[in-house]
Design a protein around this motif. Structure first.
Motif, PDB file in Angstrom:
ATOM      1  N   PHE A  21      46.306  70.764  47.610  1.00 12.78           N
ATOM      2  CA  PHE A  21      47.285  69.697  47.451  1.00 12.78           C
ATOM      3  C   PHE A  21      47.820  69.239  48.811  1.00 12.78           C
ATOM      4  N   LYS A  22      47.864  70.166  49.764  1.00 20.28           N
ATOM      5  CA  LYS A  22      48.476  69.870  51.060  1.00 20.28           C
ATOM      6  C   LYS A  22      47.492  69.338  52.089  1.00 20.28           C
ATOM      7  N   ILE A  27      49.119  72.468  35.657  1.00 15.86           N
ATOM      8  CA  ILE A  27      48.557  71.907  36.894  1.00 15.86           C
ATOM      9  C   ILE A  27      48.817  70.401  36.962  1.00 15.86           C
ATOM     10  N   ILE A  28      48.668  69.716  35.832  1.00 19.16           N
ATOM     11  CA  ILE A  28      48.896  68.264  35.804  1.00 19.16           C
ATOM     12  C   ILE A  28      50.354  67.947  36.141  1.00 19.16           C
ATOM     13  N   LEU A  29      51.279  68.673  35.539  1.00 18.91           N
ATOM     14  CA  LEU A  29      52.705  68.433  35.821  1.00 18.91           C
ATOM     15  C   LEU A  29      53.017  68.716  37.289  1.00 18.91           C
ATOM     16  N   LEU A  30      52.415  69.760  37.835  1.00 24.84           N
ATOM     17  CA  LEU A  30      52.642  70.097  39.235  1.00 24.84           C
ATOM     18  C   LEU A  30      52.067  69.021  40.156  1.00 24.84           C
ATOM     19  N   ALA A  31      50.888  68.494  39.806  1.00 20.38           N
ATOM     20  CA  ALA A  31      50.281  67.437  40.612  1.00 20.38           C
ATOM     21  C   ALA A  31      51.119  66.158  40.569  1.00 20.38           C
ATOM     22  N   VAL A  32      51.660  65.830  39.399  1.00 17.50           N
ATOM     23  CA  VAL A  32      52.526  64.652  39.278  1.00 17.50           C
ATOM     24  C   VAL A  32      53.749  64.803  40.176  1.00 17.50           C
ATOM     25  N   GLU A  33      54.309  66.014  40.188  1.00 16.79           N
ATOM     26  CA  GLU A  33      55.492  66.269  41.025  1.00 16.79           C
ATOM     27  C   GLU A  33      55.159  66.116  42.512  1.00 16.79           C
ATOM     28  N   PHE A  40      60.823  68.405  44.574  1.00 16.47           N
ATOM     29  CA  PHE A  40      60.539  69.402  43.550  1.00 16.47           C
ATOM     30  C   PHE A  40      61.665  69.393  42.535  1.00 16.47           C
ATOM     31  N   GLY A  41      61.317  68.999  41.306  1.00 19.16           N
ATOM     32  CA  GLY A  41      62.327  68.888  40.266  1.00 19.16           C
ATOM     33  C   GLY A  41      61.829  69.406  38.943  1.00 19.16           C
TER      34      GLY A  41
END
Length: 462
Positions: free
Chosen positions: A265-266, A306-312, A319-320
């Motif tokens: 991601f980074k 994983i999808i929710l984390l990618a959206v964030e 980070f919310g």
């Protein structure tokens, strides 16, 4: 003519219905071999077999046994699976049922034995790495013997057998008798032949342990009233042997998997971190699915997380709620994948803390390990040639090693994770940070230039 046609149609319908009823009433028996040394891989086979038997509404499960024994912890796991099903369970001792094999047999209510077969001698032994027997210190031996004795008594109680008979298989220092008749003298472990195991004892003249001697599985099915049942025999597959290895290194797979995805991601594009992360996590779920633990619902929970984390990360930087929910779903999916489930069902065997304690501990340690992995990689890997090769492919080819670029200020055109693009004097240049995340539209400054590698820092905080 019409009457003949109508009669023929009715006859066909009646015969088809009768055939369908006969098909629907076909009896089904699952045969699960327990052969050679009992090891953890066998637990996966038993779990799969019982799960399939439950799903297919089998009429009986028969454990075909010929074993010198094996791992006590594997036997304990198998007993746990056996006692969670309502399908009638049988043990057929083909030749030998020693040690862990005898313990498993005691957990089944119905034991039958072939001519010349034996059962018993379940005392614990410590094995050397080369397969020999290792002498134990007296305190350790008593501790292990006491633990195995308790387990074998519990197995006998669950199978409806005499707990004292079971303990006599473990302890050589006890005499076992029924109504004054000595079955096993003090000083020897209880081991029974097929004839001895089926002898009638007690005032009600019940079988001592075995309900009878039968030649083979077919004879056993005839005895229990399932002579025409369909037989399905389970085998240990290569995938189940692999699953044993995967289950043993599950925390390592989770650490590399989570750390790899976060590093991916980074970093710009898609590279080695993403490949390593996804591969490890796919192996994790594959192994636990083969082992009969993880179901598709666990995989779906993980990918939703994983999808929710990618959206964030990509859509709403910071980070919310989305990021927290994603991590929570991933956390739950891992715990669920490593928790033992009811055969044929999605829910765990119980909701007691003991069911989730070990999986919870493994997941927590894996999360901590993945954070440490990301920190180490973020600190040292950006300085390596491997990391530079991952980020330099996208750098603008017309930028040369000009020291005068150092100190120029601009604005990040995209999120830098740590690579991305930025504007300097209306010129778009690909840049990279030291590993930090810098949101788009953030003021930045070029601090180093190494060939085509332009390193920047955030100057928005002064």
């Amino acid at each position: 003519m019409f009457r003949k046609i109508l009669f023929a149609l009715l006859t066909t319908l009646v015969l088809s219905n009768a055939h369908a009823q006969e098909t629907n009433t076909t009896q089904l028996v699952y045969i699960i071999p327990i052969k050679k040394t009992i090891e953890p891989a066998l637990l996966y086979v038993v779990r799969r077999g019982v799960d399939e038997a439950v799903r297919n509404d089998a009429d009986a499960i028969i454990f075909e046994m010929d074993t010198p024994g094996g791992a006590v912890n594997a036997a304990e796991g198998i007993i746990s699976v056996i006692t969670k099903t309502d399908i009638p369970t049988y043990t057929f001792v083909e030749n030998d049922a020693y040690s862990a094999g005898a313990i498993i047999a005691l957990a089944t209510p119905n034991i039958y034995m072939a001519p010349g077969s034996v059962i018993g001698a379940a005392t614990p032994m410590m094995m050397t790495p080369m397969g020999g027997v290792q002498e134990m210190p007296e305190a350790v031996e008593e501790k292990m013997t006491s633990a195995v004795a308790a387990m074998v008594r519990s197995a006998a109680e669950q199978g409806g057998h005499d707990p004292q008979l079971a303990e006599a298989m473990v302890r050589a220092d006890m005499e076992y008798s029924v109504n004054g008749k000595v079955i096993s003298k003090e000083g020897r472990l209880l081991t029974l032949t097929n004839e001895e195991a089926q002898q009638l004892v007690g005032e009600d003249q019940h079988p001592l342990l075995s309900k009878g001697t039968v030649k083979d599985i077919d004879a056993l099915l005839e005895t229990i009233g399932l002579p025409n049942a369909e037989k399905r025999t389970l085998r240990v597959t290569a995938a189940e042997r692999i699953a044993r290895l995967i289950a043993g290194i599950a925390p390592i797979l989770m650490i590399i998997g989570l750390g790899g995805l976060w590093l991916e991601f980074k970093t710009p594009g898609f590279g080695i971190f993403g490949i390593a992360g996804i591969s490890c996590l796919l192996l994790f779920f594959f192994g636990h699915h083969i082992a009969g633990l993880a179901g598709m619902e666990d995989v779906l929970l993980f990918f939703l997380g994983i999808i929710l984390l990618a959206v964030e990360i990509f859509i709403t930087p910071g980070f919310g709620f989305m990021g927290f929910s994603g991590l929570l779903l991933i956390f739950i999916s891992f715990i669920s994948a490593m928790s033992e489930h009811m055969p044929g069902k999605w829910q765990p065997i119980s909701f007691e803390p003991e069911t989730f304690t070990l999986p919870f501990l493994k997941v927590v340690l894996s999360f901590i390990g993945s954070i440490a992995l990301v920190a180490i990689v973020g600190k040292f890997v950006p300085q390596t040639r491997m990391f530079q090769s991952l980020t330099l492919d996208s750098v603008s080819p017309d930028i040369e090693d000009h020291e005068e670029l150092v100190g120029q200020e601009g604005v990040a055109r995209s999120d830098l994770r740590p690579g991305g693009t930025a504007y300097f004097n209306d010129r778009k240049i690909d840049v990279v940070t030291y590993g930090d995340y810098i949101p788009r539209q953030t003021p930045i400054r070029i601090v180093e230039v190494h060939g085509n590698r332009i390193i920047v820092e955030d100057i928005s905080l002064g």
